[in-house]
Design a protein around this motif. Structure first.
Motif, PDB file in Angstrom:
ATOM      1  N   HIS A  68       0.857  -1.173   0.089  1.00 42.52           N
ATOM      2  CA  HIS A  68       0.101  -0.054   0.019  1.00 42.52           C
ATOM      3  C   HIS A  68       0.820   1.333  -0.229  1.00 42.52           C
ATOM      4  O   HIS A  68       0.617   2.259  -0.714  1.00 42.52           O
ATOM      5  CB  HIS A  68      -0.889  -0.182   1.094  1.00 42.52           C
ATOM      6  CG  HIS A  68      -1.966   1.152   1.238  1.00 42.52           C
ATOM      7  ND1 HIS A  68      -2.835   1.398   0.292  1.00 42.52           N
ATOM      8  CD2 HIS A  68      -2.148   2.106   2.183  1.00 42.52           C
ATOM      9  CE1 HIS A  68      -3.497   2.460   0.716  1.00 42.52           C
ATOM     10  NE2 HIS A  68      -3.173   2.830   1.457  1.00 42.52           N
ATOM     11  N   ALA A  69       1.950   1.112   0.776  1.00 39.26           N
ATOM     12  CA  ALA A  69       3.021   2.284   0.885  1.00 39.26           C
ATOM     13  C   ALA A  69       3.445   2.583  -0.447  1.00 39.26           C
ATOM     14  O   ALA A  69       3.532   3.799  -1.081  1.00 39.26           O
ATOM     15  CB  ALA A  69       4.015   2.028   1.798  1.00 39.26           C
ATOM     16  N   GLN A  70       3.858   1.624  -1.332  1.00 44.49           N
ATOM     17  CA  GLN A  70       4.404   1.739  -2.669  1.00 44.49           C
ATOM     18  C   GLN A  70       3.356   2.360  -3.663  1.00 44.49           C
ATOM     19  O   GLN A  70       3.883   3.182  -4.335  1.00 44.49           O
ATOM     20  CB  GLN A  70       4.913   0.192  -2.923  1.00 44.49           C
ATOM     21  CG  GLN A  70       6.039  -0.471  -2.439  1.00 44.49           C
ATOM     22  CD  GLN A  70       7.318   0.163  -2.661  1.00 44.49           C
ATOM     23  OE1 GLN A  70       7.425   1.215  -3.599  1.00 44.49           O
ATOM     24  NE2 GLN A  70       8.281  -0.275  -2.242  1.00 44.49           N
ATOM     25  N   ALA A  71       2.048   1.988  -3.459  1.00 40.04           N
ATOM     26  CA  ALA A  71       1.131   2.528  -4.148  1.00 40.04           C
ATOM     27  C   ALA A  71       0.972   3.997  -3.949  1.00 40.04           C
ATOM     28  O   ALA A  71       0.518   4.772  -4.984  1.00 40.04           O
ATOM     29  CB  ALA A  71      -0.057   1.646  -4.058  1.00 40.04           C
ATOM     30  N   LEU A  72       1.002   4.289  -2.527  1.00 41.19           N
ATOM     31  CA  LEU A  72       0.772   5.831  -2.305  1.00 41.19           C
ATOM     32  C   LEU A  72       2.135   6.636  -2.884  1.00 41.19           C
ATOM     33  O   LEU A  72       1.922   7.890  -2.735  1.00 41.19           O
ATOM     34  CB  LEU A  72       0.649   5.948  -0.859  1.00 41.19           C
ATOM     35  CG  LEU A  72      -0.474   5.355  -0.142  1.00 41.19           C
ATOM     36  CD1 LEU A  72      -0.526   5.495   1.252  1.00 41.19           C
ATOM     37  CD2 LEU A  72      -1.591   6.090  -0.543  1.00 41.19           C
ATOM     38  N   ALA A  73       3.268   5.988  -2.824  1.00 38.95           N
ATOM     39  CA  ALA A  73       4.469   6.789  -3.105  1.00 38.95           C
ATOM     40  C   ALA A  73       4.103   7.900  -4.468  1.00 38.95           C
ATOM     41  O   ALA A  73       4.627   9.065  -4.322  1.00 38.95           O
ATOM     42  CB  ALA A  73       5.517   5.997  -3.383  1.00 38.95           C
ATOM     43  N   ALA A  74       3.511   7.311  -5.692  1.00 39.84           N
ATOM     44  CA  ALA A  74       3.317   8.228  -6.759  1.00 39.84           C
ATOM     45  C   ALA A  74       2.462   9.378  -6.348  1.00 39.84           C
ATOM     46  O   ALA A  74       2.606  10.505  -6.885  1.00 39.84           O
ATOM     47  CB  ALA A  74       2.942   7.408  -7.899  1.00 39.84           C
ATOM     48  N   LYS A  75       1.545   8.808  -5.602  1.00 33.80           N
ATOM     49  CA  LYS A  75       0.472   9.972  -5.105  1.00 33.80           C
ATOM     50  C   LYS A  75       1.001  10.926  -4.421  1.00 33.80           C
ATOM     51  O   LYS A  75       0.696  12.333  -4.259  1.00 33.80           O
ATOM     52  CB  LYS A  75      -0.875   9.374  -4.395  1.00 33.80           C
ATOM     53  CG  LYS A  75      -1.388   8.357  -5.281  1.00 33.80           C
ATOM     54  CD  LYS A  75      -2.785   7.778  -4.487  1.00 33.80           C
ATOM     55  CE  LYS A  75      -3.564   6.611  -5.523  1.00 33.80           C
ATOM     56  NZ  LYS A  75      -4.706   6.310  -4.669  1.00 33.80           N
ATOM     57  N   ALA A  76       1.859  10.643  -3.318  1.00 32.49           N
ATOM     58  CA  ALA A  76       2.646  11.608  -2.579  1.00 32.49           C
ATOM     59  C   ALA A  76       3.459  12.732  -3.304  1.00 32.49           C
ATOM     60  O   ALA A  76       3.245  13.680  -3.121  1.00 32.49           O
ATOM     61  CB  ALA A  76       3.349  10.830  -1.654  1.00 32.49           C
ATOM     62  N   ARG A  77       4.306  11.977  -4.291  1.00 36.80           N
ATOM     63  CA  ARG A  77       5.164  12.722  -5.209  1.00 36.80           C
ATOM     64  C   ARG A  77       4.233  13.952  -5.938  1.00 36.80           C
ATOM     65  O   ARG A  77       4.478  14.893  -5.978  1.00 36.80           O
ATOM     66  CB  ARG A  77       5.788  12.068  -5.998  1.00 36.80           C
ATOM     67  CG  ARG A  77       6.921  11.092  -5.385  1.00 36.80           C
ATOM     68  CD  ARG A  77       7.885  10.538  -6.226  1.00 36.80           C
ATOM     69  NE  ARG A  77       8.815   9.767  -5.520  1.00 36.80           N
ATOM     70  CZ  ARG A  77       8.825   8.378  -5.424  1.00 36.80           C
ATOM     71  NH1 ARG A  77       7.869   7.556  -5.888  1.00 36.80           N
ATOM     72  NH2 ARG A  77       9.611   7.679  -4.521  1.00 36.80           N
ATOM     73  N   ALA A  78       3.226  13.449  -6.460  1.00 39.36           N
ATOM     74  CA  ALA A  78       2.105  14.347  -7.205  1.00 39.36           C
ATOM     75  C   ALA A  78       1.664  15.329  -6.300  1.00 39.36           C
ATOM     76  O   ALA A  78       1.671  16.576  -6.636  1.00 39.36           O
ATOM     77  CB  ALA A  78       0.897  13.440  -7.614  1.00 39.36           C
TER      78      ALA A  78
END
Length: 314
Positions: A68-78
């Motif tokens: 889940h954290a890996q999936a959130l990474a791109a959203k966090a950068r965006a």
């Protein structure tokens, strides 16, 4: 059901989350961000409650991100990019700025430019934390994933979202110990000698070495070391040669003689060594980043005696 307060999410928490993800360690993330380990742990706990996920799990002596954290990474950068864009019109005042900057550079660029760059910038801002990481084989992913703010390299990665500018142009020369031998007088003497070169830890060879091989110039490589600073101890007192950038003559190669690499004049372009600074387009109009790039350009110009490339494109 307990209501999740998503409005409690903030940019600092996202920055912290990405630092832990990229470093694989709370301690390393704290060092990178200039925080205490307890502050990082507290921020992670807050983020875990908001995300409804543990985010990281122990693995040996370190930690690994959950799926889940890996999936959130791109959203966090965006989200961080959107926040940066939202505040993009804000002016930048160096005297009150507190900067935290990550630069990717191998040992040549690091030692040649960054000590004077740090001194110059630190003298003008309120505070500066500079983190230098190896660029190895430069990848656009490092910039896209915000692993670094700026990259300095002779081999800029390409991409529609990647921006580059040439800082200076150097060239490779042939170094030798004048107490142990004379300069190679011909191409055949140069190619017949034993050589010392640099091969980085990811097995990346110098661009000069790749060019020679591609043009069927074969040398006897006796020693390979992972950095330019590893060459002098082996070269001193030996009959060997080392083909390295000329700008190192006043640095790690001080005390050695050097001459033009004795190849035919038509092949001298093989010895050229440009140096670029590279950044992601998200920072193109950021006032702080533009100022930082300008400062680095000034340092590069003085390093090469003003040998900036006037035709460089911004």
């Amino acid at each position: 059901m307990k209501k999740i307060d998503y409005l409690a999410l903030d940019g600092r928490a996202l920055e912290l989350f990405l630092a832990v993800l990229e470093e694989g360690s709370v301690t390393a993330a704290a060092t990178r961000l200039g925080l205490t380990q307890s502050a990082v742990s507290h921020g992670l706990n807050k983020l875990r409650r908001i995300a409804g996920d543990p985010l990281f799990a122990k693995s040996g002596r370190g930690i690994v991100a959950t799926s889940h954290a890996q999936a959130l990474a791109a959203k966090a950068r965006a989200l961080i990019d959107e926040m940066r864009s939202f505040s993009g019109a804000v002016s930048f005042e160096p005297a009150v700025a507190q900067l935290s900057l990550t630069v990717a550079a191998n040992d040549l660029q690091r030692d040649l430019l960054l000590p004077r760059f740090f001194d110059r910038v630190a003298a003008q801002v309120k505070s500066l934390n500079l983190r230098v990481i190896p660029s190895q084989s430069p990848s656009p992913t490092m910039l896209r994933e915000n692993r670094c703010d700026l990259m300095i390299t002779p081999l800029p990665p390409s991409g529609a979202d990647i921006v580059q500018k040439r800082l200076l142009r150097d060239h490779y020369v042939c170094y030798y110990d004048p107490r142990a031998r004379t300069a190679p007088a011909s191409r055949s003497a140069y190619l017949a000698a034993r050589h010392i070169t640099v091969v980085y830890t990811d097995n990346e060879r110098l661009d000069f070495d790749r060019r020679l091989a591609a043009n069927d110039f074969h040398r006897d490589i006796a020693i390979s070391v992972p950095s330019f600073s590893g060459v002098p101890p082996f070269l001193r007192g030996s009959q060997m040669l080392a083909s390295m950038p000329s700008l190192l003559a006043s640095g790690v190669m001080r005390g050695f003689a050097h001459v033009r690499i004795p190849l035919a004049s038509r092949t001298q372009t093989l010895a050229e060594l440009p140096m670029f600074m590279v950044w992601h387009q998200r920072y193109q109009k950021d006032p702080a980043h533009r100022w930082i790039r300008s400062e680095l350009e000034t340092v590069a110009a003085t390093t090469a005696g003003g040998a900036m490339d006037p035709a460089a494109k911004t």
